[in-house]
Design an enzyme around this catalytic site. Structure first.
Site, short mmCIF file in Angstrom:
data_model
loop_
_atom_site.label_atom_id
_atom_site.label_comp_id
_atom_site.label_asym_id
_atom_site.label_seq_id
_atom_site.Cartn_x
_atom_site.Cartn_y
_atom_site.Cartn_z
N VAL B 18 0.84 -1.20 0.00
CA VAL B 18 0.00 0.00 0.00
C VAL B 18 0.88 1.25 0.00
O VAL B 18 0.65 2.19 -0.78
CB VAL B 18 -0.97 0.00 1.21
CG1 VAL B 18 -1.76 1.29 1.25
CG2 VAL B 18 -1.89 -1.21 1.15
N ARG B 49 11.03 -0.39 8.16
CA ARG B 49 11.58 -1.02 9.36
C ARG B 49 13.05 -1.37 9.20
O ARG B 49 13.84 -1.16 10.10
CB ARG B 49 10.78 -2.29 9.67
CG ARG B 49 10.97 -2.75 11.09
CD ARG B 49 9.77 -3.54 11.58
NE ARG B 49 9.16 -4.30 10.48
CZ ARG B 49 8.49 -5.44 10.65
NH1 ARG B 49 8.37 -5.94 11.87
NH2 ARG B 49 7.95 -6.06 9.64
N VAL B 135 -11.62 0.02 6.18
CA VAL B 135 -12.74 -0.89 5.95
C VAL B 135 -13.05 -0.96 4.46
O VAL B 135 -13.28 0.07 3.82
CB VAL B 135 -14.01 -0.43 6.72
CG1 VAL B 135 -15.17 -1.38 6.43
CG2 VAL B 135 -13.74 -0.35 8.21
N ILE B 139 -13.64 0.83 -1.48
CA ILE B 139 -15.06 1.21 -1.47
C ILE B 139 -15.27 2.38 -0.52
O ILE B 139 -14.95 2.28 0.66
CB ILE B 139 -15.96 0.05 -1.01
CG1 ILE B 139 -15.67 -1.21 -1.82
CG2 ILE B 139 -17.42 0.45 -1.11
CD1 ILE B 139 -16.43 -2.43 -1.31
N GLY B 190 -2.86 -16.64 -3.82
CA GLY B 190 -2.56 -15.33 -3.22
C GLY B 190 -3.75 -14.65 -2.58
O GLY B 190 -3.66 -13.49 -2.19
N GLU B 193 -3.34 -15.45 3.18
CA GLU B 193 -1.95 -15.34 3.62
C GLU B 193 -1.44 -16.69 4.13
O GLU B 193 -2.21 -17.62 4.34
CB GLU B 193 -1.87 -14.29 4.74
CG GLU B 193 -2.25 -12.91 4.21
CD GLU B 193 -2.03 -11.81 5.26
OE1 GLU B 193 -1.14 -11.97 6.12
OE2 GLU B 193 -2.74 -10.80 5.19
N ASP B 204 -10.36 -10.04 11.44
CA ASP B 204 -10.32 -8.89 10.54
C ASP B 204 -11.73 -8.32 10.34
O ASP B 204 -11.94 -7.11 10.46
CB ASP B 204 -9.72 -9.34 9.20
CG ASP B 204 -9.73 -8.24 8.16
OD1 ASP B 204 -8.84 -7.37 8.20
OD2 ASP B 204 -10.65 -8.24 7.30
N LYS B 208 -13.43 -4.54 11.54
CA LYS B 208 -14.17 -3.68 10.62
C LYS B 208 -15.60 -3.45 11.09
O LYS B 208 -16.15 -2.35 10.97
CB LYS B 208 -14.13 -4.27 9.21
CG LYS B 208 -12.71 -4.21 8.61
CD LYS B 208 -12.55 -5.11 7.39
CE LYS B 208 -11.17 -4.99 6.78
NZ LYS B 208 -10.91 -6.03 5.74
N GLY B 309 -5.81 -5.00 -1.67
CA GLY B 309 -4.86 -4.81 -2.76
C GLY B 309 -4.22 -3.45 -2.67
O GLY B 309 -4.79 -2.50 -2.11
#
Lengths: 442, 442
Positions: B18, B49, B135, B139, B190, B193, B204, B208, B309
């Site tokens: 990202v 890092r 979230v 979108i 893919g 994970e 997750d 959200k 993505g």
């Protein structure tokens, strides 16, 4: 009274379905709205055209109803215009801004016709001009395009933004009925107005397309820039032809960024189109609205909901009222017009489209070659061609010795496609061009 | 340099997928972003890092890359946090705000765990905290709920907000394959994970849900408040049972306002559920996300797009960067947290749900009466019951003299439904409870 808690004065112009819904919600939901804004919202008046009518349906103190709109706009911090039309709406909005009021409006026709005048006045007076309710009713679409996608680049917007036409086309698809009959049914059910011209001929969808394109492409687009075809020429045969392609017919508002050698342009147009049943827009039924957005980074997005009606439109109006009221409390203004890109609006002939053409032709050797040559002359590439014997016709006309030729083209300039259809109509081998429609979304 | 044109300094924390997409877009799209904001955006650094890695994929001046994040946040007007996790993300966000920077983050886990600390810091320092990307990726959903619907009352939010689980459930539905096998396929492609626990067990989606519920209901909801069931117990048999009901199984994040005698409460939960194939959420395929919102005035709305993505998430991050940068230019701040409603979060047992229960029972008189009595004891009303002979079982176990009983209930408190299932399991006439799943959206 603590000055922090002095109410924000809201004036309503228009006491119709939307105005009434806004008034009732401002009253019934006052505590929650005050908590969200940080200060109470006080409805200071509702301007109506005619005195003396029973306004008890507004559900507010009758003393708030006035016919003196000029006086009312001078007494408000936020003016909500839900009268519609050009005048007196425009003059009242400009007067409100001169008095320092922010404006919330649902007036798509005025914005699409004369938006720049309104934006300039908002800038000059340092006030907000918000209009989420002008496109697709309750669906949050302008704020997502103008704010959420402000860091992205919109490539295209495809919208079903007129509920009346979607209702008619959907009903023609599910019943097989013809256009006139279906429009009458829509009127009887309240989905079409007594004079449905603005909806059926695409004027409403064109105004919305102008607003969407302006925000999406940071370019001023007015109603006059929008190519427009309504649905009055769509026949039961077109719907049937679409079904044979596993498609449905929708009236689409299309806004596209078109790359060009001398820089990009935008194509903004409203016309009926065949879209595949598998496309997300195909499943938008009855009078619902949906807007499909393709952006460079975000990819494909869709927004779906109710595009009209008192309560849904009031939801969008109230969201804007809260937003501009928050600006009064916190300082600042919302993001205004950005027309920096100033892209040229291309003529319809330069739009890149695809056609579906059905021809009633003589069933004899050489016809396909002649037809194909007409497409080739215009440099239009054919994707598929299908020939079938015409079995019978409802109108009882002679069909022996004739065949139906169904051609779907690749993308080409609309002018080349239109010229191709003209030439085909004049070919002696072509008895009739039975259906011509643009194809979108493959 | 004109001070009006002095750039707004943007610092990026995190150089992953990202972060890289955001950095590239800030550079490649600099002119358009400057025009939209009113001043240029200058990328002043990217904190990573580990030093020494090849960072050419970031597409920016290597001198911008630093491992000293503390120093970087002190030199920025806007800090973009895309590291994820609790620390050092939280400390860096708080340090940035102390230095007067506005913050844009995609960190759902941190917001759902410790949002109030971050909101309070943003208020204390008069800066913005924006998190649209946390979230449903690209979108636009938080801004529509928090701003577009600010004048409306949200009744419920139903979201498919985790792409991995949607991919797995969709693949199980289309292939008939089992859970483990499908997860392995998702990993190979893919979509999951290497350690997919946070996705598959619903952590997750729960984070959200907490963020969505907080905004929708003006109430603080944290991850710990969210009831959570993942998809690891969903079997091919459950998917088949759903298909027989003309349903699909989806992992839903559900936020509901529940009216009560002593005032309203909210139910916030994540669990697999059967929804009808005709529901708009049923057609959300593969790793796409969608959020379905029901509001009092707006009615039903749906928002659809890519939930994850690099580029889609960057689109949301960049939209937030432009928004907070505009506030720097024009003055003011965006609307902050409104937790005024402070509704109680109900325990899962008090949520009103519907169950689909399949039982493998003895095919003899009186069994249905006994089963029905168990539902009645818990005051659970049955909507439909269907009995069918079990023809054969893949595992070769004896099926003669047995029948399958499929019960769909009306809405009842979840605790009563759970107790019903427990009691049924212990009935001597019930050989096995073969499938239990909540039903949503009828």
């Amino acid at each position: 009274m603590d000055s922090e808690q002095s109410p924000i004065r809201v004036a309503l112009l228009g006491g119709g379905t939307v105005g009434g819904a806004v008034a009732r919600k401002l009253t019934s939901n006052a505590d929650a709205l005050a908590a969200r804004v940080g200060r109470p919202l006080e409805l200071v008046g509702i301007a109506v055209r005619r005195a003396g009518r029973d306004r008890s349906d507004l559900g507010v103190d009758p003393a708030l109803v006035t016919t003196d709109a000029e006086d009312l706009v001078a007494r408000a911090d936020i003016v909500v215009e839900v009268i519609g039309g050009f005048e007196p709406a425009r003059s009242l909005i400009l007067a409100a801004m001169e008095h320092g009021a922010s404006v919330v409006t649902a007036n798509k026709a005025l914005l699409a016709e004369d938006g720049p005048t309104l934006y300039a006045a908002a800038d000059a007076h340092g006030v907000d001009l918000y209009y989420e309710a002008s496109v697709a009713g309750a669906i949050p679409i302008l704020r997502p395009i103008h704010e959420s996608l402000a860091g992205d680049d919109v490539r295209s917007v495809l919208g079903i933004v007129n509920g009346t036409t979607n209702f008619v086309l959907d009903a023609m698809d599910s019943t097989g009925a013809g256009y006139s009959e279906t429009v009458e049914r829509a009127q009887a059910l309240g989905y079409a107005e007594a004079d449905p011209t603005a909806d059926l001929e695409g004027f409403d969808a064109a105004a919305k397309a102008a607003i969407l394109a302006s925000l999406a492409f940071h370019t001023r687009v007015s109603s006059a820039d929008v190519y427009r075809e309504g649905i009055s020429e769509v026949s039961a045969g077109d719907i049937e032809a679409a079904r044979e392609m596993d498609c449905v017919v929708k009236l689409l508002s299309i806004c596209e960024r078109v790359p060009g050698e001398d820089g990009d342009g935008v194509s903004v147009r409203v016309h009926p189109a065949m879209i595949p049943r598998s496309h997300p827009l195909a499943s938008v039924r009855e009078a619902f609205n949906a807007v499909f957005v393709d952006a460079a980074a975000a990819g494909e997005l869709m927004f779906y909901g109710q595009g009209a009606g008192g309560d849904p439109t009031a939801s969008a109006v109230l969201g804007d009222i809260v937003a501009v009221a928050r600006h009064r409390v916190a300082g600042g203004r919302g993001p205004g017009e950005t027309a920096y890109a100033d892209l040229p609006v291309l003529p319809m002939g330069d739009a890149l489209t695809r056609y579906h053409v059905s021809l009633d032709v003589a069933d004899e050797p050489g016809v396909l070659a002649k037809v194909a040559a007409v497409f080739a002359e215009q440099h239009v590439s054919i994707e598929t061609v299908r020939q079938q014997i015409i079995e019978d016709r409802d109108d009882g006309r002679e069909t022996r010795g004739r065949a139906q030729l169904i051609v779907v083209t690749h993308v080409a300039p609309d002018s080349a496609l239109a010229a191709t259809v003209d030439t085909l109509s004049a070919l002696p081998e072509v008895a009739e061009v039975t259906s011509v429609m643009r194809v979108v979304g493959f």
